[in-house]
Structures are given as C-alpha cells and as structure tokens.
Design a protein around this motif. Structure first.
Motif, PDB file in Angstrom:
ATOM      1  N   LEU A 194      15.403  -4.103   5.080  1.00 34.46           N
ATOM      2  CA  LEU A 194      14.939  -4.242   3.996  1.00 34.46           C
ATOM      3  C   LEU A 194      15.552  -5.590   3.391  1.00 34.46           C
ATOM      4  O   LEU A 194      16.701  -5.370   2.941  1.00 34.46           O
ATOM      5  N   THR A 195      14.764  -6.518   2.975  1.00 34.33           N
ATOM      6  CA  THR A 195      15.381  -7.811   2.381  1.00 34.33           C
ATOM      7  C   THR A 195      14.823  -7.998   1.075  1.00 34.33           C
ATOM      8  O   THR A 195      15.174  -8.860   0.404  1.00 34.33           O
ATOM      9  N   PHE A 196      13.688  -7.247   0.622  1.00 36.51           N
ATOM     10  CA  PHE A 196      13.037  -7.556  -0.478  1.00 36.51           C
ATOM     11  C   PHE A 196      13.965  -7.452  -1.855  1.00 36.51           C
ATOM     12  O   PHE A 196      15.088  -6.429  -1.874  1.00 36.51           O
ATOM     13  N   ASP A 197      13.501  -7.962  -2.897  1.00 38.57           N
ATOM     14  CA  ASP A 197      14.354  -7.742  -4.132  1.00 38.57           C
ATOM     15  C   ASP A 197      13.432  -7.562  -5.340  1.00 38.57           C
ATOM     16  O   ASP A 197      11.885  -7.798  -4.887  1.00 38.57           O
ATOM     17  N   SER A 198      13.672  -7.509  -6.614  1.00 37.60           N
ATOM     18  CA  SER A 198      12.659  -7.278  -7.765  1.00 37.60           C
ATOM     19  C   SER A 198      11.686  -8.261  -7.814  1.00 37.60           C
ATOM     20  O   SER A 198      10.831  -7.934  -8.773  1.00 37.60           O
ATOM     21  N   THR A 199      11.823  -9.382  -7.309  1.00 38.06           N
ATOM     22  CA  THR A 199      10.791 -10.501  -7.690  1.00 38.06           C
ATOM     23  C   THR A 199       9.953 -10.748  -6.421  1.00 38.06           C
ATOM     24  O   THR A 199       8.894 -11.375  -6.431  1.00 38.06           O
ATOM     25  N   THR A 200      10.102  -9.937  -5.407  1.00 42.71           N
ATOM     26  CA  THR A 200       9.046 -10.031  -4.303  1.00 42.71           C
ATOM     27  C   THR A 200       7.880  -9.333  -4.553  1.00 42.71           C
ATOM     28  O   THR A 200       7.842  -8.403  -5.177  1.00 42.71           O
ATOM     29  N   SER A 201       6.762  -9.828  -4.089  1.00 48.55           N
ATOM     30  CA  SER A 201       5.308  -9.296  -4.346  1.00 48.55           C
ATOM     31  C   SER A 201       4.917  -8.202  -3.613  1.00 48.55           C
ATOM     32  O   SER A 201       5.704  -7.608  -2.797  1.00 48.55           O
ATOM     33  N   ASN A 202       3.961  -7.572  -4.440  1.00 48.45           N
ATOM     34  CA  ASN A 202       3.702  -6.079  -3.865  1.00 48.45           C
ATOM     35  C   ASN A 202       3.378  -6.165  -2.391  1.00 48.45           C
ATOM     36  O   ASN A 202       3.856  -5.220  -1.585  1.00 48.45           O
ATOM     37  N   ASP A 203       2.412  -7.067  -2.110  1.00 49.36           N
ATOM     38  CA  ASP A 203       2.067  -6.976  -0.558  1.00 49.36           C
ATOM     39  C   ASP A 203       3.232  -7.489   0.391  1.00 49.36           C
ATOM     40  O   ASP A 203       3.328  -6.845   1.479  1.00 49.36           O
ATOM     41  N   GLU A 204       4.361  -8.325   0.040  1.00 48.82           N
ATOM     42  CA  GLU A 204       5.343  -8.542   1.033  1.00 48.82           C
ATOM     43  C   GLU A 204       6.174  -7.425   1.079  1.00 48.82           C
ATOM     44  O   GLU A 204       6.553  -6.965   1.989  1.00 48.82           O
ATOM     45  N   VAL A 205       6.544  -6.699   0.202  1.00 49.43           N
ATOM     46  CA  VAL A 205       7.229  -5.425   0.021  1.00 49.43           C
ATOM     47  C   VAL A 205       6.591  -4.136   0.838  1.00 49.43           C
ATOM     48  O   VAL A 205       7.169  -3.538   1.829  1.00 49.43           O
ATOM     49  N   ILE A 206       5.413  -4.058   0.697  1.00 48.06           N
ATOM     50  CA  ILE A 206       4.634  -2.979   1.509  1.00 48.06           C
ATOM     51  C   ILE A 206       4.424  -3.306   2.877  1.00 48.06           C
ATOM     52  O   ILE A 206       4.770  -2.396   3.825  1.00 48.06           O
ATOM     53  N   ASP A 207       4.291  -4.708   3.003  1.00 46.10           N
ATOM     54  CA  ASP A 207       4.432  -5.287   4.740  1.00 46.10           C
ATOM     55  C   ASP A 207       5.569  -4.799   5.278  1.00 46.10           C
ATOM     56  O   ASP A 207       5.794  -4.350   6.394  1.00 46.10           O
ATOM     57  N   GLN A 208       6.583  -5.150   4.699  1.00 51.10           N
ATOM     58  CA  GLN A 208       7.911  -4.787   5.105  1.00 51.10           C
ATOM     59  C   GLN A 208       8.190  -3.593   5.482  1.00 51.10           C
ATOM     60  O   GLN A 208       8.816  -3.220   6.455  1.00 51.10           O
ATOM     61  N   VAL A 209       7.839  -2.630   4.437  1.00 50.08           N
ATOM     62  CA  VAL A 209       8.046  -1.353   4.426  1.00 50.08           C
ATOM     63  C   VAL A 209       7.388  -0.791   5.946  1.00 50.08           C
ATOM     64  O   VAL A 209       7.815   0.046   6.624  1.00 50.08           O
ATOM     65  N   ILE A 210       6.068  -1.087   5.727  1.00 48.02           N
ATOM     66  CA  ILE A 210       5.164  -0.678   7.075  1.00 48.02           C
ATOM     67  C   ILE A 210       5.922  -1.159   8.493  1.00 48.02           C
ATOM     68  O   ILE A 210       6.128  -0.213   9.414  1.00 48.02           O
ATOM     69  N   SER A 211       6.492  -2.244   8.422  1.00 46.32           N
ATOM     70  CA  SER A 211       7.080  -2.904   9.529  1.00 46.32           C
ATOM     71  C   SER A 211       8.612  -2.209   9.906  1.00 46.32           C
ATOM     72  O   SER A 211       8.618  -1.579  10.968  1.00 46.32           O
ATOM     73  N   VAL A 212       9.117  -2.016   8.928  1.00 44.78           N
ATOM     74  CA  VAL A 212      10.696  -1.372   8.905  1.00 44.78           C
ATOM     75  C   VAL A 212      10.502   0.150   9.360  1.00 44.78           C
ATOM     76  O   VAL A 212      11.351   0.514  10.349  1.00 44.78           O
ATOM     77  N   PHE A 213       9.857   0.613   8.634  1.00 43.73           N
ATOM     78  CA  PHE A 213       9.653   2.225   8.728  1.00 43.73           C
ATOM     79  C   PHE A 213       8.476   2.481   9.982  1.00 43.73           C
ATOM     80  O   PHE A 213       8.109   3.779  10.299  1.00 43.73           O
ATOM     81  N   ASN A 214       8.034   1.703  10.546  1.00 45.98           N
ATOM     82  CA  ASN A 214       7.062   1.982  11.909  1.00 45.98           C
ATOM     83  C   ASN A 214       5.946   2.885  11.273  1.00 45.98           C
ATOM     84  O   ASN A 214       5.567   3.690  11.940  1.00 45.98           O
ATOM     85  N   ILE A 215       5.203   2.448  10.072  1.00 53.24           N
ATOM     86  CA  ILE A 215       4.339   3.201   9.650  1.00 53.24           C
ATOM     87  C   ILE A 215       2.954   2.919  10.227  1.00 53.24           C
ATOM     88  O   ILE A 215       2.431   1.747  10.620  1.00 53.24           O
TER      89      ILE A 215
END
Length: 156
Positions: A110-131
C-alpha cells in the motif's frame, strides 16, 4: 458467604479479561510505526525513522452480502500491536501474530497517503487484497503516522 462470592468472582473476571486479548501481536517488528503522544511526536519529528507502513491503524470492511464479508483490523499503539483478519468466504479467522504474518506483505504494497484520492485508495486496496468484483461496499479507515485520520469508501 460474601468472601466466597468475591473469591469466585476474581478468577472469572481475570479469565474474561485474558480472553479479550487474543488478537494481540506478540512478535512486533521494531520499525513498525506506533501511535505517539504529542510530546513524543515533537521529539521524534526531526528524527529520521524507517517504518514498515505509513499508518498506525488500518481497518478494511468489504461486504459481499448480508452474510459474507472480509474484515481486516490493525492497530499499533504504545500499549501493543493488534491484528485481526476475518474472511467469511474462505471461512478464515486469524488473530495476533498469525494475522499480522498474512497482512504484513499486503500492507507493504500500500503506497497511498493522506492526500491520495478516494478512488485511488479503493482501487489500490481492491488490487492488493484481491477483492472480488461482486462486493457491495468497501470501507477503509486509516490513521496515518502523522495522526491524520481518513475514511475511504465505495458503494456499488
């Protein structure tokens, strides 16, 4: 009679309290970020430190249906680290060191931080956690090292 009740109540309370701590991580990495008090933050603000993740708390709740979900809870404070992973689809419930061992490599991606957009964070979590794509909602709550707390969510 009163002393007997007290004598019986003490071990019962101790057992209940002991049972509540099964998600505590015993083998905590030395460089894991820890929630700090304001005084500690000020002392460490200028010190360079190597950390595992850029957050001290992470919560993920994926709902697939009313009876199926995927939940992750991670919390690292001065009093200790706790980790928990529950996956209804795989009938998997991990706590403490076992959960942290599985979550650590995912958290490192996970590379997001407090300035990352909602969609980018959710997309990253979906990818990393294989949702799986058939989720109904995803909610991510994060407390970053700097104390910033953010909530990210997507509902289909």
């Amino acid at each position: 009679m009163k002393n007997l009740k007290l004598l019986l109540a003490v071990p019962l309370v101790a057992g209940v309290l002991y049972g509540c701590n099964k998600d505590e991580v015993k083998d905590v990495p030395e460089n894991a970020p820890v929630e700090e008090t304001n005084t500690e933050k000020q002392k460490n603000e200028n010190a360079a430190k190597s950390t595992l993740f850029n957050f001290t708390e992470f919560s993920l709740d994926v709902d697939y249906s009313a009876t199926e979900s995927y939940d992750v809870d991670y919390d690292n404070e001065r009093t200790g680290m706790e980790a928990e992973l529950e996956d209804d689809r795989k009938n998997e419930k991990l706590y403490g060191d076992e959960a942290f061992t599985k979550l650590e490599p995912l958290f490192k991606q996970l590379t997001f931080d407090s300035t990352t957009s909602n969609d980018e964070v959710i997309d990253q979590v979906i990818s990393v956690f294989n949702i799986a794509d058939d989720y109904q909602s995803i909610e991510v709550e994060v407390k970053f090292e700097d104390g910033t707390e953010k909530e990210f969510q997507r509902i289909k």
